[in-house]
Design an enzyme around this catalytic site. Structure first.
Site, PDB file in Angstrom:
ATOM      1  N   ALA A 108       0.879  -1.173   0.000  1.00  0.00           N
ATOM      2  CA  ALA A 108       0.000   0.000   0.000  1.00  0.00           C
ATOM      3  C   ALA A 108       0.916   1.221   0.000  1.00  0.00           C
ATOM      4  O   ALA A 108       2.071   1.143   0.445  1.00  0.00           O
ATOM      5  CB  ALA A 108      -0.859  -0.026   1.254  1.00  0.00           C
TER       6      ALA A 108
ATOM      7  N   GLY B  84       0.506  -4.856   0.965  1.00  0.00           N
ATOM      8  CA  GLY B  84      -0.706  -4.898   0.131  1.00  0.00           C
ATOM      9  C   GLY B  84      -0.481  -5.583  -1.207  1.00  0.00           C
ATOM     10  O   GLY B  84      -1.428  -6.084  -1.816  1.00  0.00           O
TER      11      GLY B  84
ATOM     12  N   GLU C 169      -0.818  -9.157  -0.428  1.00  0.00           N
ATOM     13  CA  GLU C 169      -2.247  -9.364  -0.129  1.00  0.00           C
ATOM     14  C   GLU C 169      -3.074  -9.383  -1.416  1.00  0.00           C
ATOM     15  O   GLU C 169      -4.023 -10.160  -1.545  1.00  0.00           O
ATOM     16  CB  GLU C 169      -2.745  -8.272   0.832  1.00  0.00           C
ATOM     17  CG  GLU C 169      -2.162  -8.449   2.232  1.00  0.00           C
ATOM     18  CD  GLU C 169      -2.466  -7.285   3.157  1.00  0.00           C
ATOM     19  OE1 GLU C 169      -2.093  -6.139   2.808  1.00  0.00           O
ATOM     20  OE2 GLU C 169      -3.082  -7.501   4.208  1.00  0.00           O
TER      21      GLU C 169
ATOM     22  N   GLU D  33       4.443  -5.107   7.399  1.00  0.00           N
ATOM     23  CA  GLU D  33       3.684  -4.042   8.070  1.00  0.00           C
ATOM     24  C   GLU D  33       4.120  -3.757   9.503  1.00  0.00           C
ATOM     25  O   GLU D  33       4.146  -2.600   9.926  1.00  0.00           O
ATOM     26  CB  GLU D  33       2.181  -4.378   8.057  1.00  0.00           C
ATOM     27  CG  GLU D  33       1.507  -4.153   6.720  1.00  0.00           C
ATOM     28  CD  GLU D  33       1.608  -5.325   5.761  1.00  0.00           C
ATOM     29  OE1 GLU D  33       2.406  -6.250   6.000  1.00  0.00           O
ATOM     30  OE2 GLU D  33       0.870  -5.322   4.761  1.00  0.00           O
TER      31      GLU D  33
HETATM   32  N1  COA Z   1       4.616   3.052  -0.656  1.00  0.00           N
HETATM   33  C1  COA Z   1       5.009   4.205  -1.203  1.00  0.00           C
HETATM   34  N2  COA Z   1       6.131   4.334  -1.943  1.00  0.00           N
HETATM   35  C2  COA Z   1       6.867   3.227  -2.132  1.00  0.00           C
HETATM   36  C3  COA Z   1       6.512   1.983  -1.588  1.00  0.00           C
HETATM   37  C4  COA Z   1       5.321   1.918  -0.815  1.00  0.00           C
HETATM   38  N3  COA Z   1       4.897   0.779  -0.275  1.00  0.00           N
HETATM   39  N4  COA Z   1       7.458   1.062  -1.925  1.00  0.00           N
HETATM   40  C5  COA Z   1       8.365   1.727  -2.666  1.00  0.00           C
HETATM   41  N5  COA Z   1       8.007   3.023  -2.802  1.00  0.00           N
HETATM   42  C6  COA Z   1       8.705   4.084  -3.524  1.00  0.00           C
HETATM   43  C7  COA Z   1       9.926   4.589  -2.743  1.00  0.00           C
HETATM   44  O1  COA Z   1       9.527   5.553  -1.776  1.00  0.00           O
HETATM   45  C8  COA Z   1      10.736   5.184  -3.867  1.00  0.00           C
HETATM   46  O2  COA Z   1      10.183   6.436  -4.226  1.00  0.00           O
HETATM   47  P1  COA Z   1      11.124   7.731  -4.453  1.00  0.00           P
HETATM   48  O3  COA Z   1      12.042   7.329  -5.582  1.00  0.00           O
HETATM   49  O4  COA Z   1      10.179   8.809  -4.825  1.00  0.00           O
HETATM   50  O5  COA Z   1      11.852   7.931  -3.175  1.00  0.00           O
HETATM   51  C9  COA Z   1      10.482   4.234  -5.031  1.00  0.00           C
HETATM   52  O6  COA Z   1       9.266   3.565  -4.722  1.00  0.00           O
HETATM   53  C10 COA Z   1      11.574   3.199  -5.211  1.00  0.00           C
HETATM   54  O7  COA Z   1      11.744   2.497  -3.992  1.00  0.00           O
HETATM   55  P2  COA Z   1      13.151   2.349  -3.222  1.00  0.00           P
HETATM   56  O8  COA Z   1      12.863   2.135  -1.781  1.00  0.00           O
HETATM   57  O9  COA Z   1      14.046   3.485  -3.588  1.00  0.00           O
HETATM   58  O10 COA Z   1      13.704   1.024  -3.891  1.00  0.00           O
HETATM   59  P3  COA Z   1      14.740  -0.006  -3.256  1.00  0.00           P
HETATM   60  O11 COA Z   1      15.155  -0.920  -4.349  1.00  0.00           O
HETATM   61  O12 COA Z   1      15.797   0.696  -2.499  1.00  0.00           O
HETATM   62  O13 COA Z   1      13.889  -0.849  -2.169  1.00  0.00           O
HETATM   63  C11 COA Z   1      11.939  -2.042  -1.373  1.00  0.00           C
HETATM   64  C12 COA Z   1      12.830  -1.669  -2.584  1.00  0.00           C
HETATM   65  C13 COA Z   1      10.717  -2.776  -1.892  1.00  0.00           C
HETATM   66  C14 COA Z   1      12.725  -2.951  -0.426  1.00  0.00           C
HETATM   67  C15 COA Z   1      11.523  -0.759  -0.635  1.00  0.00           C
HETATM   68  O14 COA Z   1      10.967   0.153  -1.584  1.00  0.00           O
HETATM   69  C16 COA Z   1      10.500  -0.961   0.445  1.00  0.00           C
HETATM   70  O15 COA Z   1      10.826  -1.437   1.521  1.00  0.00           O
HETATM   71  N6  COA Z   1       9.236  -0.571   0.211  1.00  0.00           N
HETATM   72  C17 COA Z   1       8.184  -0.609   1.176  1.00  0.00           C
HETATM   73  C18 COA Z   1       7.672  -2.018   1.369  1.00  0.00           C
HETATM   74  C19 COA Z   1       6.613  -2.048   2.447  1.00  0.00           C
HETATM   75  O16 COA Z   1       6.854  -1.806   3.616  1.00  0.00           O
HETATM   76  N7  COA Z   1       5.393  -2.384   2.027  1.00  0.00           N
HETATM   77  C20 COA Z   1       4.286  -2.532   2.922  1.00  0.00           C
HETATM   78  C21 COA Z   1       3.499  -1.308   2.985  1.00  0.00           C
HETATM   79  S1  COA Z   1       2.105  -1.520   4.063  1.00  0.00           S
END
Ligand code: COA
Length: 260
Positions: A66, A112, A115, A135
């Protein structure tokens, strides 16, 4: 209908719905959830669509969760509304769809995103895929069905561990857990999805919709799955597909199902 965050394509009776926000790793904001609902409903209502494939844009992510930036300042009331609306609009809607839906996991499926994949009827993944429900690392819990569907798919103990640690598992571990049905290379992922879709669409769409209802009945409170099966099984005998399927077998030919 034009979408901002979704790509929709129908070819050979397969509708592919692609979440298309690659710069945000296809994170699900409210607008995307609404668009997904419309895209899924459009495909389900389309007589030409026999199978739906759900995937993410780019090589990196299916859906990375999400959209955290959207809910970071929400209140308790807003949090409840976010979750209940999500269940209704997308996750439960998808799980109970009459058209078969395969989640084609092409990279990160987190929060999400996992999910969403779990709400699909089954899942396949590329070998670069990573799955998890992180989460609790954000101080929240899975709110789009993860606490229910993950234990149903992998068992309570594994789900407890995945949710408590917030860690990711790779595609092969997901295969081992039964979370995905197949793992293949990134290049072979869509061809595999299409091959499975072609196998499914040879069968009666009416009977498949009936089987989905019967299988899902097992996971509904207060519903007796066996009673649902008896009802759905009996109703099959009144369909044109049943007449065609049995006639084709007895006449030693391939069935040509009318889909009603
Ligand atoms: N919500 C909003 N933005 C998200 C996102 C999310 N769940 N997951 C990734 N993004 C965005 C990042 O903020 C980033 O945006 P920016 O370039 O404007 O800063 C872009 O997507 C790229 O992600 P980034 O984190 O730079 O890539 P990465 O390769 O370093 O890491 C992940 C990849 C998936 C490990 C990392 O993005 C992450 O942990 N995301 C969140 C996962 C999460 O907690 N999901 C559950 C949400 S309830």
């Amino acid at each position: 209908m034009t979408f901002e965050n979704i790509l929709l394509e129908t070819k050979n009776h397969i509708t592919t719905i692609t979440v298309n926000r690659p710069s945000k790793l296809n994170a699900l904001n409210t607008a995307t959830i609404k668009e997904l609902h419309i895209a899924i409903k459009t495909a389900n209502d389309d007589i030409d669509t026999k199978v739906i494939l759900l995937t993410g844009s780019g090589e990196k992510a299916f859906v990375a969760g999400a959209d955290i930036s959207e809910f970071a300042s929400y209140s308790v009331k807003e949090g409840k509304k976010l979750s209940s609306q999500g269940h209704e609009t997308l996750f439960n809607y998808l799980a109970n769809l009459s058209t078969p839906v395969i989640a084609v996991i092409n990279g990160f499926a987190l929060g999400g995103g996992l999910e969403l994949a779990m709400a699909a009827h089954f899942r396949i993944a590329s070998d670069n895929a990573k799955m998890g429900l992180p989460e609790v690392s954000l101080g929240v819990i899975p709110g789009y069905g993860g606490t229910q569907r993950l234990p149903q798919l992998v068992g309570k103990g594994r789900a407890m561990e995945m949710i408590m640690t917030g860690g990711m598992i790779d595609a092969n571990q997901a295969l081992n857990y039964g979370l995905v049905n197949y793992v293949t290379t990134y290049e072979d992922l869509m061809p595999l999805a299409e091959k499975l879709a072609e196998k499914i669409m040879k069968n009666s769409t009416v009977a498949i919709a009936s089987a989905i209802r019967a299988i899902n009945a097992n996971y509904k409170d207060g519903v007796n799955g066996f009673a649902t099966e008896i009802e759905e099984f009996g109703n099959s005998f009144g369909t044109s597909d049943f007449k065609e399927g049995t006639a084709a077998f007895l006449e030693k030919r391939k069935a040509d199902f009318p889909g009603k």
